[in-house]
Design an enzyme around this catalytic site. Sequence first.
Site, PDB file in Angstrom:
ATOM      1  N   HIS A 115       0.833  -1.204   0.000  1.00 12.91           N
ATOM      2  CA  HIS A 115       0.000   0.000   0.000  1.00 12.91           C
ATOM      3  C   HIS A 115       0.866   1.250   0.000  1.00 12.91           C
ATOM      4  CE1 HIS A 115       0.266   0.991   4.384  1.00 12.91           C
ATOM      5  NE2 HIS A 115       0.240  -0.312   4.576  1.00 12.91           N
ATOM      6  N   ASP A 174       6.167   0.674   6.723  1.00 14.30           N
ATOM      7  CA  ASP A 174       4.714   0.555   6.540  1.00 14.30           C
ATOM      8  C   ASP A 174       4.219   1.646   5.592  1.00 14.30           C
ATOM      9  OD1 ASP A 174       2.080  -0.259   6.873  1.00 14.30           O
ATOM     10  OD2 ASP A 174       1.826   0.806   8.765  1.00 14.30           O
ATOM     11  N   GLU A 204      -4.901   2.041   2.395  1.00 18.39           N
ATOM     12  CA  GLU A 204      -5.028   0.912   3.317  1.00 18.39           C
ATOM     13  C   GLU A 204      -5.188   1.386   4.755  1.00 18.39           C
ATOM     14  OE1 GLU A 204      -3.516  -2.180   6.154  1.00 18.39           O
ATOM     15  OE2 GLU A 204      -2.746  -0.169   5.750  1.00 18.39           O
ATOM     16  N   GLU A 205      -4.497   2.459   5.119  1.00 20.52           N
ATOM     17  CA  GLU A 205      -4.404   2.840   6.527  1.00 20.52           C
ATOM     18  C   GLU A 205      -5.735   3.288   7.136  1.00 20.52           C
ATOM     19  OE1 GLU A 205      -2.145   2.060   8.340  1.00 20.52           O
ATOM     20  OE2 GLU A 205      -0.214   2.143   7.337  1.00 20.52           O
ATOM     21  N   ASP A 219       3.361  -6.354   3.508  1.00 23.82           N
ATOM     22  CA  ASP A 219       2.926  -5.280   4.409  1.00 23.82           C
ATOM     23  C   ASP A 219       3.231  -5.632   5.857  1.00 23.82           C
ATOM     24  OD1 ASP A 219       1.808  -2.948   5.375  1.00 23.82           O
ATOM     25  OD2 ASP A 219      -0.265  -3.666   5.252  1.00 23.82           O
ATOM     26  N   HIS A 265       3.476   3.056  12.622  1.00 21.03           N
ATOM     27  CA  HIS A 265       2.607   4.235  12.797  1.00 21.03           C
ATOM     28  C   HIS A 265       3.233   5.321  13.668  1.00 21.03           C
ATOM     29  CE1 HIS A 265      -1.224   1.581  11.992  1.00 21.03           C
ATOM     30  NE2 HIS A 265      -0.370   1.600  10.964  1.00 21.03           N
TER      31      HIS A 265
END
Length: 474
Positions: A297, A309, A343-344, A371, A441
Site C-alpha cells: 500500500h 509501513d 489501506e491505513e 505489508d 505508525h
Amino acid sequence: MIKNLKISAVLFLFFAKVYPPMKKLILAFAFVPILSFSQNHQANLKKIYDTELSAGHTYDNLRYLCKVIGNRLSGSPGAAASVEWTRQLMESYDFDTVYLQPVMVPHWERGGKDVVKITNSAKHGVVELSALALGNTQGTGPKGLLAQVVEVKSIDQLKSLGAQVKGKIVFFNGPMDPTKIDAFEAYGGANAQRSSGAAEASKLGAVGAIVRSLSNRIDDIPHTGNQRYAADFPKIPALAISTQDAELLSQLLAEQTDLKLYLESHGEMKSEKLSYNVIGEIRGSEKPEEIIAVGGHLDSWDVGEGAHDDGAGCMQAIEVLRLYKALGWTPKRTIRAVMWMNEENGLRGGQEYAKVAKANGEKHIAAIESDSGGFLPIGFSSTGTDAQRGKLASWADLLRPYQLWNLQKPGGGADIGPLRDQGPILIGLLPDSQKYFIYHHTEADVFEVVDQRELELGAAAMAALVYLIEQEGI
C-alpha cells in the site's frame, strides 16, 4: 509438463510388470524430466537472488520515496506525489503497461499539535504526556477538553462499568501480550481498544478516549492508527499515548483516583478526494489471462516516512517486475505490480481494485502482498484452498536454501483480502517482524531504520515465488 509425467508413470508401471529386469533402467529415465525441471528452477531462482543482491534497485527507490516524498496519508500532497512518482518509475522500467486506477479516498487532516496533560497530580502537578491523535478522529478544537479519567484494560471491562464512565475520559491500557511469540498475534489481541474503543466509550456517555500505544516495547514514542466511530453516537476525541506514559498514568491513577486529563486535538475529516492505485504489468506469453498481482500500500500515516509501513512493500513489488526486465525474461502468466491507495484509514484502494477486477472478468490466480515491514524474510503466509496451499508447500525444497522455511502460517494481506471471493490464493510475505511494532505508525518509521540487505532479500523472495507461480500455476 504434468500430463507428460503422468504418461511416464503409466509406462513405467506397464513395462516393469512385463519385464522386471528393466525396472531399474526405466526408473532412472522416468524421473529425468522431473530432475531437469527442478534444476532449471534452481538455476533461475539463483539468478533472481544474484541479480537483486548485487545490483538491486529496491533500497535506492525506497530512499527516494521516504526522503524526497515523505509521508503519504490519503488525500495529502505526499500521497499525490507518490502516485505520480511510482507511475513514472514503472514507466522508466519499460513495463508493458502502466496505468492509474481512480479511487475516491477519505481525507483526514491532523490539523495541529496533539496534547494530553495530567492537570492535578498530587505528586507531579501538571504532566504532559507524549500523544498522537488517532486517524479519522474528530478533534476537540483549540478550547480542548478537561475531564476525569478512568482506566480499563479491555472493551469488556469498559462495558462492565456502564454508566460509571459517563462524562469521563476512558483510558484503555491493555498491553500487547509479551508472551506471544508472533508479534502480529499480540497486536491483534490488543487492537480492538484502538480501532473501536472510542466508539464503545461514546455509547456509554464518555467524552474522550486515550489509548495505550500498540507497541511491544516500553518507550516514549506514541503510535497513531485508525479508529472507527459508531453511527448515531457522538464522535469523541481519541488519542494514543506512549507506552511509557501509559505506565506512568496507570501508576498515578492507582495512587489518586480523581486524576483529570486535558485533551487538545485538531483532527478533521474533510471531503473525499480522488486518488489512484498505481498499476504496472508484464503480460504473459502463454496464459496472459491468468494474473499474479504483487504489491503493497502506497499510503502511510502522516508521521514518519512510512518506510516499513509500507514503502518497503511497494518498492519490493515494483522490483519483482524490474528483475524480470533485467534478466530478459517473459513470464508465462501476467505479472502485475499494484500500489494500493488508502489501506491505513479506509481500504478503498483494495476494495476498488477487486471491484474493477470482477467487473472486467479478470482471472487472478494469486495475489501477494508485502505489508509486514522490510525485515528478514522467513517465508510466506497464505489463505486458499487445500490444493493451492499444497502447491505452495510443494516448493519448500526450492525455497529453503534462501531461508524461506515457514510456509504454513495462514494469512495474506488487507489490500488483497477483497479479492478472496474471486478464487486466487492470497499470500503475504512473512518477515521476522519482532521489531515491526517499535516503528509501526510512528515518527520513527523512517528510511534509516530499514536494512538494505533484508529489504533486498524480501524483494528477491517475492520474485522467486512469483517465478514459480507464473511457471507452474497454482
